[in-house]
Design an enzyme around this catalytic site. Structure first.
Site, PDB file in Angstrom:
ATOM      1  CE  LYS A 212      45.457  55.357  54.323  1.00 13.13           C
ATOM      2  NZ  LYS A 212      46.616  55.296  53.429  1.00 13.13           N
ATOM      3  CD  GLU A 218      37.804  68.749  49.619  1.00 11.89           C
ATOM      4  OE1 GLU A 218      38.138  68.149  50.690  1.00 11.89           O
ATOM      5  OE2 GLU A 218      38.603  69.381  48.917  1.00 11.89           O
ATOM      6  N   GLY A 269      45.631  55.932  49.090  1.00  9.15           N
ATOM      7  CA  GLY A 269      44.324  56.285  48.530  1.00  9.15           C
ATOM      8  C   GLY A 269      44.215  55.970  47.044  1.00  9.15           C
ATOM      9  NE  ARG A 270      49.761  58.144  44.696  1.00 10.84           N
ATOM     10  CZ  ARG A 270      50.098  58.615  45.894  1.00 10.84           C
ATOM     11  NH1 ARG A 270      49.163  59.087  46.701  1.00 10.84           N
ATOM     12  NH2 ARG A 270      51.339  58.612  46.312  1.00 10.84           N
ATOM     13  CD  GLU A 356      47.663  61.941  45.276  1.00  8.83           C
ATOM     14  OE1 GLU A 356      46.691  61.704  44.542  1.00  8.83           O
ATOM     15  OE2 GLU A 356      47.557  62.047  46.493  1.00  8.83           O
ATOM     16  CG  HIS A 387      36.098  63.884  15.409  1.00  8.26           C
ATOM     17  ND1 HIS A 387      35.706  64.083  14.108  1.00  8.26           N
ATOM     18  CD2 HIS A 387      36.121  62.540  15.590  1.00  8.26           C
ATOM     19  CE1 HIS A 387      35.483  62.919  13.528  1.00  8.26           C
ATOM     20  NE2 HIS A 387      35.719  61.959  14.421  1.00  8.26           N
ATOM     21  CE  LYS A 502      43.447  65.216  51.936  1.00 10.24           C
ATOM     22  NZ  LYS A 502      43.251  63.887  52.479  1.00 10.24           N
TER      23      LYS A 502
HETATM   24  C1  G6Q Z   1      45.537  59.560  47.387  1.00 11.68           C
HETATM   25  C2  G6Q Z   1      45.570  60.805  48.124  1.00 11.68           C
HETATM   26  C3  G6Q Z   1      44.293  61.607  48.101  1.00 11.68           C
HETATM   27  C4  G6Q Z   1      43.210  61.049  49.031  1.00 11.68           C
HETATM   28  C5  G6Q Z   1      42.091  62.065  49.169  1.00 11.68           C
HETATM   29  C6  G6Q Z   1      40.975  61.588  50.056  1.00 11.68           C
HETATM   30  O1  G6Q Z   1      46.477  58.797  47.303  1.00 11.68           O
HETATM   31  O2  G6Q Z   1      46.043  60.609  49.390  1.00 11.68           O
HETATM   32  O3  G6Q Z   1      43.769  61.744  46.818  1.00 11.68           O
HETATM   33  O4  G6Q Z   1      42.730  59.841  48.546  1.00 11.68           O
HETATM   34  O5  G6Q Z   1      42.613  63.270  49.641  1.00 11.68           O
HETATM   35  O6  G6Q Z   1      41.463  61.248  51.305  1.00 11.68           O
HETATM   36  P1  G6Q Z   1      40.576  60.446  52.323  1.00 11.68           P
HETATM   37  O7  G6Q Z   1      40.278  59.121  51.753  1.00 11.68           O
HETATM   38  O8  G6Q Z   1      41.380  60.381  53.571  1.00 11.68           O
HETATM   39  O9  G6Q Z   1      39.310  61.250  52.508  1.00 11.68           O
END
Ligand code: G6Q
Length: 532
Positions: A212, A218, A269-270, A356, A387, A502
């Site tokens: 996003k 990463e 994002g989530r 989160e 188990h 980050k």
């Molecule tokens: C979700 C968070 C986090 C995010 C990641 C990736 O709600 O904000 O998990 O989705 O850090 O971020 P980008 O999509 O910006 O790479």
């Protein structure tokens, strides 16, 4: 300060609930769980899903008090306002993201009047682009730079750009288009990328880079590694890579990608599985129609979650049963236990989505909270968990409320009778027996063989793990989390703790180069002791 929103401790119902929690309903009583009327009364159906909560420590008085609390806090009205574009991602009086929360608009495509027309229009445009793209793929109009058709996708992303899409794709493996393969890369661990690159034929591979912000270390690192591998294989990355990103992000650079899809700043994002973040990889794997069914299932739940009657609003009920267990009965964690291999990554997605969102210590006015907020969420699929950690669930000192999830029929519809029963029957028998055993317990003269019971759980059941049922399940949990956040009066839509991570890694990496020459303290320790 006049507060529009109030935490649950400021409701009149809070005190009633505290009183009720002094002697919660006893599930170990004779005949309690044989009472069909209790099972009928404490169940709720919404679309494809039915929630059974006879095995929770509740009676009508508790449900009435939870309803009163929901009404006082205007939980449903807040949810409805969220769907209509209220700016709920904010902390009053402090700098914050200050955004609308409109993940529901991504799937509000099926009724004549969308709750938030402008956002749904943007979602519709992206869906049209996706349909067109998938159509071209299906008809063989798109091919890799050596002319071979695409049969594989690598999805690169992390956090919200990985967990939800991955959980849902895993959940629909049994519904995939024949011949399509998908791999995920999330971790900056070079082994994650190396493992995937060793498994694919790059000439027939599409690479979807999902971020996003377009700045995540990463993801950008893994994208670069994969682009290099494409070049080494004599392929043109611009003809193999797709982007899913925010409008105007550094990744919004269509010249570098075969196609660019967008998500918008009002989608967290989530909560982004039903945006292009999930839709591109799901569409490639399952085809466009299944994505539409998935979104339809989610949209149906969103609309039904505006029901004010708690007994008929499944996500609200799930949320308030969670509040009862966490804040009134004092249980610190919640286990998500899907009796479904398809849902083996779902607990991991909920860990993020829930913790989160509601792992917060200040309320929506920046004041320190006085009650416990989000619980620790964890889980594994049954029967594997039985188990392993179920010992603690039955006899440990920590009582863990459990949410069992199951399907009446298998996804592949391939099963066989062994010793008189099918595997699906064995699976469901285990699910049901565990819920009953946790609740009822079993006395014994031998203390080591005694089971105390009164361990609360509920069961979510659907017919089959179809795209629509899974979309609905996703939306049920998203709404549950949002309702709980409203209840605790926290902002469930920002993530300063993740942002900190980050910044921390970036800062340290920037210091590596300087560390040796300039004698930078922490940087020097990192270079000498950790990098070695
Ligand atoms: C979700 C968070 C986090 C995010 C990641 C990736 O709600 O904000 O998990 O989705 O850090 O971020 P980008 O999509 O910006 O790479």
């Amino acid at each position: 300060m006049t507060s529009t929103f109030k935490g649950l401790q400021h409701t009149a119902a809070y005190n009633s609930l505290l009183k009720l929690a002094q002697s919660p309903f006893d599930l170990t009583g004779t005949g309690v769980l044989d009472d069909e009327e209790r099972w009928r009364r404490f169940s709720c159906t919404m679309g494809d899903w039915r929630l059974f909560y006879a095995t929770e420590r509740v009676d009508e008085a508790v449900i009435d008090a939870l309803q009163a609390m929901a009404d006082e806090q205007r939980l449903v009205a807040q949810f409805a306002a969220m769907r209509r574009g209220a700016v709920l991602n904010r902390i009053e009086g402090f700098e914050s993201e200050n955004r609308q929360v409109l993940h529901t608009a991504c799937r509000d495509l099926f009724s004549a009047s969308a709750a938030m027309a402008a956002a749904s229009e943007e979602a519709r445009r992206e869906m049209d682009k996706l349909r067109h793209f998938l159509d071209e793929l299906q008809k063989g109009k798109l091919a890799g730079s050596l002319g071979q058709p695409f049969d594989t996708m690598i999805h690169i992303g992390i956090g919200g750009s990985d967990l939800g899409p991955r959980a849902m794709l895993e959940a629909m493996r049994g519904l995939a288009l024949s011949g399509r393969k998908v791999h995920f890369i999330a971790n900056v661990d070079p082994d994650d990328t190396a493992r995937v690159l060793a498994e694919v034929n790059l000439a027939t591979t599409l690479v979807t880079v999902v971020s996003k912000s377009g700045t995540t270390l990463e993801t950008l690192t893994n994208e670069t590694l994969v682009r290099r591998a494409l070049e080494v294989a004599g392929l043109d990355p611009a003809r193999h890579c797709l982007a899913v990103t925010g409008k105007g992000s550094p990744m919004d650079d269509p010249g570098r990608y075969l196609r660019s899809f967008y998500m918008f700043d009002y989608i967290g994002g989530r909560y982004s599985v039903t945006s292009m973040v999930g839709a591109v990889v799901l569409g490639f794997f399952l085809g466009y129609e299944q994505v539409v069914d998935f979104l339809r299932g989610a949209a149906e739940v969103d609309a039904l979650a505006e029901e004010a009657d708690l007994r008929r609003n499944l996500p609200l009920l799930l949320a308030l049963l969670g509040i009862w267990n966490h804040n009134f009965l004092g249980h610190a964690t919640v286990a998500i236990l899907p009796y479904s291999q398809a849902l083996h990554r779902f607990p991991a997605h909920l860990q993020q989505c829930d913790m989160e969102s509601n792992g917060k210590s200040v309320d929506r006015y920046g004041r320190k909270v006085t009650l416990k907020t989000g619980p620790i969420v964890w889980g594994e699929p049954g029967t594997n968990g039985q188990h392993a950690f179920y010992q603690l669930l039955h006899q440990g000192t920590e009582v863990v409320p459990a949410e069992f999830i199951g399907f009446r029929r298998s996804q592949y519809l391939r099963d066989g009778e062994v010793q008189g029963t099918t595997s699906q029957q064995k699976l469901l028998a285990n699910l049901f027996a565990q819920s009953i055993a946790l609740a009822a317990g079993r006395p014994a003269d031998n203390p080591n063989r005694a089971f105390p019971g009164n361990r609360p759980s509920c069961i979510l059941l659907a017919e089959r793990a179809t795209a629509r049922a899974l979309g609905a399940l996703l939306a049920i949990y998203e709404a549950k989390i949002v309702f709980q956040g409203f209840c605790w009066n926290v902002n469930s839509f920002d993530q300063e703790g993740v942002q900190l991570g980050k910044v921390l890694a970036g800062g340290l990496l920037a210091r590596i180069g300087l560390a040796v020459e300039e004698g930078d303290g922490v940087g020097k320790i990192f270079v000498k002791q950790i990098l070695g």
